[in-house]
Design a protein around this motif. Structure first.
Motif, mmCIF file in Angstrom:
data_model
loop_
_atom_site.group_PDB
_atom_site.id
_atom_site.type_symbol
_atom_site.label_atom_id
_atom_site.label_comp_id
_atom_site.label_asym_id
_atom_site.label_seq_id
_atom_site.Cartn_x
_atom_site.Cartn_y
_atom_site.Cartn_z
ATOM 1 N N ASN A 20 0.731 -1.103 0.137
ATOM 2 C CA ASN A 20 0.135 -0.145 0.111
ATOM 3 C C ASN A 20 0.892 1.308 0.175
ATOM 4 O OD1 ASN A 20 -1.828 2.307 0.526
ATOM 5 N ND2 ASN A 20 -3.168 0.827 1.812
ATOM 6 N N TYR A 22 0.203 4.583 -0.196
ATOM 7 C CA TYR A 22 -0.417 5.549 0.341
ATOM 8 C C TYR A 22 -0.133 5.230 1.930
ATOM 9 C CZ TYR A 22 -2.943 6.246 -3.780
ATOM 10 O OH TYR A 22 -3.217 6.703 -5.083
ATOM 11 N N ARG A 23 -0.160 4.068 2.754
ATOM 12 C CA ARG A 23 -0.017 3.720 3.910
ATOM 13 C C ARG A 23 1.740 4.080 4.289
ATOM 14 N NH1 ARG A 23 -1.992 2.662 8.196
ATOM 15 N NH2 ARG A 23 -3.798 2.275 7.456
ATOM 16 N N LEU A 56 -8.300 9.032 4.979
ATOM 17 C CA LEU A 56 -7.875 8.699 3.819
ATOM 18 C C LEU A 56 -7.040 7.320 3.730
ATOM 19 C CD1 LEU A 56 -6.298 12.138 2.648
ATOM 20 C CD2 LEU A 56 -8.247 10.738 1.656
ATOM 21 N N LEU A 57 -6.331 6.850 4.766
ATOM 22 C CA LEU A 57 -5.737 5.563 4.926
ATOM 23 C C LEU A 57 -6.722 4.777 4.949
ATOM 24 C CD1 LEU A 57 -2.696 6.779 7.330
ATOM 25 C CD2 LEU A 57 -2.521 6.252 4.659
ATOM 26 N N ASP A 59 -9.547 4.749 3.752
ATOM 27 C CA ASP A 59 -10.012 4.369 2.172
ATOM 28 C C ASP A 59 -8.906 3.774 1.368
ATOM 29 O OD1 ASP A 59 -12.725 5.222 2.752
ATOM 30 O OD2 ASP A 59 -11.981 7.502 2.189
ATOM 31 N N SER A 60 -7.724 4.097 1.633
ATOM 32 C CA SER A 60 -6.721 3.321 0.732
ATOM 33 C C SER A 60 -6.555 1.804 1.289
ATOM 34 C CB SER A 60 -5.395 4.212 0.911
ATOM 35 O OG SER A 60 -4.979 3.853 2.180
ATOM 36 N N ASP A 61 -7.109 1.374 2.447
ATOM 37 C CA ASP A 61 -6.825 0.057 2.793
ATOM 38 C C ASP A 61 -8.171 -0.745 2.311
ATOM 39 O OD1 ASP A 61 -4.506 0.205 4.040
ATOM 40 O OD2 ASP A 61 -5.318 0.750 6.172
ATOM 41 N N TYR A 71 -7.090 -2.573 -6.820
ATOM 42 C CA TYR A 71 -7.445 -1.373 -6.588
ATOM 43 C C TYR A 71 -8.152 -1.058 -5.251
ATOM 44 C CZ TYR A 71 -7.116 -1.131 -11.724
ATOM 45 O OH TYR A 71 -6.599 -1.173 -13.099
ATOM 46 N N ASN A 72 -7.981 0.215 -4.788
ATOM 47 C CA ASN A 72 -8.767 0.516 -3.354
ATOM 48 C C ASN A 72 -9.525 1.919 -3.675
ATOM 49 O OD1 ASN A 72 -6.911 2.874 -2.863
ATOM 50 N ND2 ASN A 72 -5.504 1.389 -2.677
ATOM 51 N N LEU A 74 -9.457 4.880 -2.703
ATOM 52 C CA LEU A 74 -8.845 6.181 -2.467
ATOM 53 C C LEU A 74 -8.008 6.190 -4.040
ATOM 54 C CD1 LEU A 74 -8.073 8.691 -1.683
ATOM 55 C CD2 LEU A 74 -6.104 7.597 -0.297
ATOM 56 N N LEU A 75 -7.442 5.339 -4.504
ATOM 57 C CA LEU A 75 -6.697 5.021 -5.800
ATOM 58 C C LEU A 75 -7.634 5.389 -6.926
ATOM 59 C CD1 LEU A 75 -4.053 4.656 -7.396
ATOM 60 C CD2 LEU A 75 -5.009 2.078 -7.455
#
Length: 185
Positions: A20, A22-23, A56-57, A59-61, A71-72, A74-75
């Motif tokens: 991930n 973003y994380r 946001l994290l 949503d990225s998970d 795909y997640n 946020l992406l």
């Protein structure tokens, strides 16, 4: 890689892994890497209201649908916002594109259903801006001591459109959006 018992992963109960980006970006900013994660105390409290990037994290998970690994949420929202911007899509165009995309995705997908809902996800990234009225001929800004003027001092053009049937609200021909650099530093 940060293990499941480290303080970086216990902050919100999510294991940090390299899949991930973003994380990883947030953990880099927080200096939660292998070298100093053992020095960080274990934090079991919820983040304060100002720490909106944790949403946001989250949503990225969250994957776009069950069993989706590429795909997640946020992406996808960020990529579709980029398409909207690059191709100057209207909000209605964005909504139609999302409606079509949702129809071809598996049932139970987590893609936001319209522009308004997607914009709500991206709001924590927003730093705001100031709108300043300007002359349609680019002669002057109606700002500071000129904020109360209704005609351009150079060309004499009116600042505001004549609006009928909408009451007395004034609408400028052109607006400048000023993105202040100070909050961005």
């Amino acid at each position: 890689m940060v293990g499941p018992t480290s303080s970086a992963s216990n902050v919100h109960g999510v294991v940090n892994d390299n899949s991930n980006p973003y994380r990883n970006m947030v953990m880099d900013v927080m200096r939660m890497n292998q070298g100093n994660v053992s020095q960080c105390p274990i934090v079991e409290e919820e983040p304060n209201a100002d720490a909106r990037f944790f949403d946001l994290l989250k949503d990225s998970d969250e994957s776009l649908w069950d069993d989706c690994t590429n795909y997640n949420k946020l992406l996808v929202v960020a990529q579709v916002f980029t398409i909207k911007s690059d191709h100057e899509l209207s909000e209605a165009g964005y909504d139609k594109f999302i409606e079509w995309t949702r129809s071809i995705l598996p049932e139970g997908n987590r893609l936001k259903e319209n522009f308004y809902a997607a914009k709500f996800i991206m709001k924590p990234l927003s730093l705001g801006y100031q709108k300043i009225d300007m002359c349609p001929n680019f002669c002057m800004l109606y700002y500071f001591e000129n904020a109360e003027l209704t005609e351009c001092m150079t060309c004499g053009h009116s600042c505001y459109k004549i609006r009928t049937g909408r009451g007395k609200t004034l609408m400028a021909y052109k607006k400048l959006r000023c993105f202040s650099i100070t909050p961005r530093l």
